[in-house]
Write an enzyme that holds these catalytic residues in place. Structure first.
Site, mmCIF file in Angstrom:
data_model
loop_
_atom_site.group_PDB
_atom_site.id
_atom_site.type_symbol
_atom_site.label_atom_id
_atom_site.label_comp_id
_atom_site.label_asym_id
_atom_site.label_seq_id
_atom_site.Cartn_x
_atom_site.Cartn_y
_atom_site.Cartn_z
ATOM 1 N N LEU A 68 40.425 38.650 34.244
ATOM 2 C CA LEU A 68 40.754 37.526 33.374
ATOM 3 C C LEU A 68 42.168 37.650 32.824
ATOM 4 C CD1 LEU A 68 39.659 34.916 32.121
ATOM 5 C CD2 LEU A 68 38.976 36.261 30.128
ATOM 6 N N TRP A 69 42.960 36.611 33.046
ATOM 7 C CA TRP A 69 44.267 36.451 32.431
ATOM 8 C C TRP A 69 44.012 35.932 31.005
ATOM 9 C CZ3 TRP A 69 43.736 37.071 37.412
ATOM 10 C CH2 TRP A 69 44.809 37.271 38.284
ATOM 11 N N ILE A 104 41.143 43.137 32.361
ATOM 12 C CA ILE A 104 41.865 42.156 31.549
ATOM 13 C C ILE A 104 43.357 42.229 31.868
ATOM 14 C CG2 ILE A 104 42.595 41.544 29.200
ATOM 15 C CD1 ILE A 104 39.697 40.835 29.626
ATOM 16 N N LYS A 105 43.941 41.074 32.157
ATOM 17 C CA LYS A 105 45.402 40.977 32.298
ATOM 18 C C LYS A 105 45.962 40.390 31.010
ATOM 19 C CE LYS A 105 49.253 38.758 34.636
ATOM 20 N NZ LYS A 105 49.699 37.611 35.461
ATOM 21 N N GLN A 106 46.955 41.063 30.439
ATOM 22 C CA GLN A 106 47.531 40.607 29.180
ATOM 23 C C GLN A 106 49.031 40.876 29.177
ATOM 24 O OE1 GLN A 106 48.013 38.623 26.651
ATOM 25 N NE2 GLN A 106 45.889 39.033 25.971
#
Length: 349
Positions: free
Chosen positions: A198-199, A236-238
């Site tokens: 998830l972005w 998680i992409k952050q």
């Protein structure tokens, strides 16, 4: 390699390489060769999800380390094809995107349904595919900022993808619908045996003031991460945090003074560690984005990788810095990022 990393970090080398984080690393679930067995085997993920996660972790130059280097190329939709590929028109051709990921030693390639579908029969068994299923298109006039579904989970499964990816614009007017759509999609992806990434991006004009852009504050991005793991994002992409105090400066939501006194400081490693903390103490891996291409791409990539690794993160997902240059140079940049995670002298803070 450590000398090269120090050279790239310049005046920040001592601060970034020797800093002791405020929140203890012993409380985190850190990346490692046994990450899937240690973290996901006891979870509700089915056997095929575990297999695909393990495939991703066992691919490329970082295979067997628990760290990830992913090439994401969805910018043709998110930023327009011209803006993304005019610097290097070779990447209008989807096959070159996949080739760059393979030649660059990446764990996986993340791109659109069209890009990966066009190349699937030749490459889906050679490198893990991550199909990005929603996008923000910029051709509507005036522009609107909303992530809408471009692809179905079943389409990703049918092309042999190892995972699906999606973006939620937390804080936007459309976020409620996006959360519901992506939650349903992730549940179906897990049912079919694919991993989920998830972005976790923030999007609200009120988050940007004259003084600071709180779209990259540690407290707001940390909460976005916490919402992301709630709908069972495996990774998680952050964006790398650049400041803190979004909740207090904007005077909304709820927070606690200990977030700022006990859990974080102004140091970039502490700010990034707060993102990891919100990922169930690292049970869901944190991969930070590489950001836009510029004049100091190699130095910026090394800095981001050092901060992510020392904070307890799982790796980088870097696109424009790699594909907006000749493939040989793009490979060198991706290899540099990977070298940070392979360098034992770069330790967990």
């Amino acid at each position: 390699m450590i000398d090269k990393i120090k050279e790239l970090l310049g005046s920040e080398a001592d601060s970034l390489l020797n800093y002791k984080a405020k929140f203890p690393k012993e409380k985190l679930h850190l990346p490692g060769p046994d990450f899937v067995d240690r973290i996901f085997a006891p979870s509700d993920r089915n056997i095929n999800v575990l297999r695909n996660l393990q495939w991703i972790f066992n691919t490329g130059r970082l295979a067997g380390t628990g760290y990830l280097s992913i090439l994401p190329v969805d910018q043709g939709i998110e930023h327009s094809a011209g803006a993304s590929f005019a610097p290097n028109p070779d990447y209008f051709d989807p096959e070159n995107i996949v080739k760059l990921a393979i030649e660059g030693g990446c764990n996986a390639v993340a791109s659109t349904l069209g890009v990966l579908g066009m190349t699937a029969r030749k490459y889906a068994h050679k490198i893990p595919f991550i199909v990005k299923i929603n996008h923000n298109e910029l051709l509507t006039y005036p522009n609107k900022y909303d992530q809408i579904m471009f692809a179905g989970v079943r389409q990703a499964y049918d092309m042999g993808a190892a995972a699906v990816g999606a973006t939620i614009y937390f804080g936007s007017e459309e976020s409620t619908r996006q959360i519901q759509e992506v939650s349903d999609a992730f549940a179906y992806a897990h049912e079919l045996g694919m991993a989920t990434i998830l972005w976790c991006y923030l999007r609200n004009s009120a988050f940007k003031t004259k003084e600071k852009d709180y779209h990259v504050s540690a407290d707001l991005t940390g909460q976005a991460n916490h919402l992301g793991v709630t709908i069972e994002a495996d990774i998680i992409k952050q964006k790398l945090p650049e400041n803190n105090g979004g909740f207090t400066a904007l005077n909304f939501g709820k927070t606690h003074k200990k977030v700022y006194s006990d859990l974080t400081s102004d140091h970039p490693i502490d700010l990034t560690r707060y993102q990891v903390i919100n990922n169930y103490m690292g049970r869901a891996g944190l991969i930070n984005s590489g950001g836009a291409s510029g004049e100091n791409d190699f130095a910026e990539a090394a800095r981001t990788a050092v901060i992510n690794k020392r904070a307890g993160g799982m790796g980088l997902i870097s696109g424009r810095k790699a594909f907006q240059r000749p493939m040989e140079d793009g490979v060198k940049l991706l290899n540099l990022i990977q070298d940070v995670y392979l360098t034992k002298e770069v330790t967990i803070a």
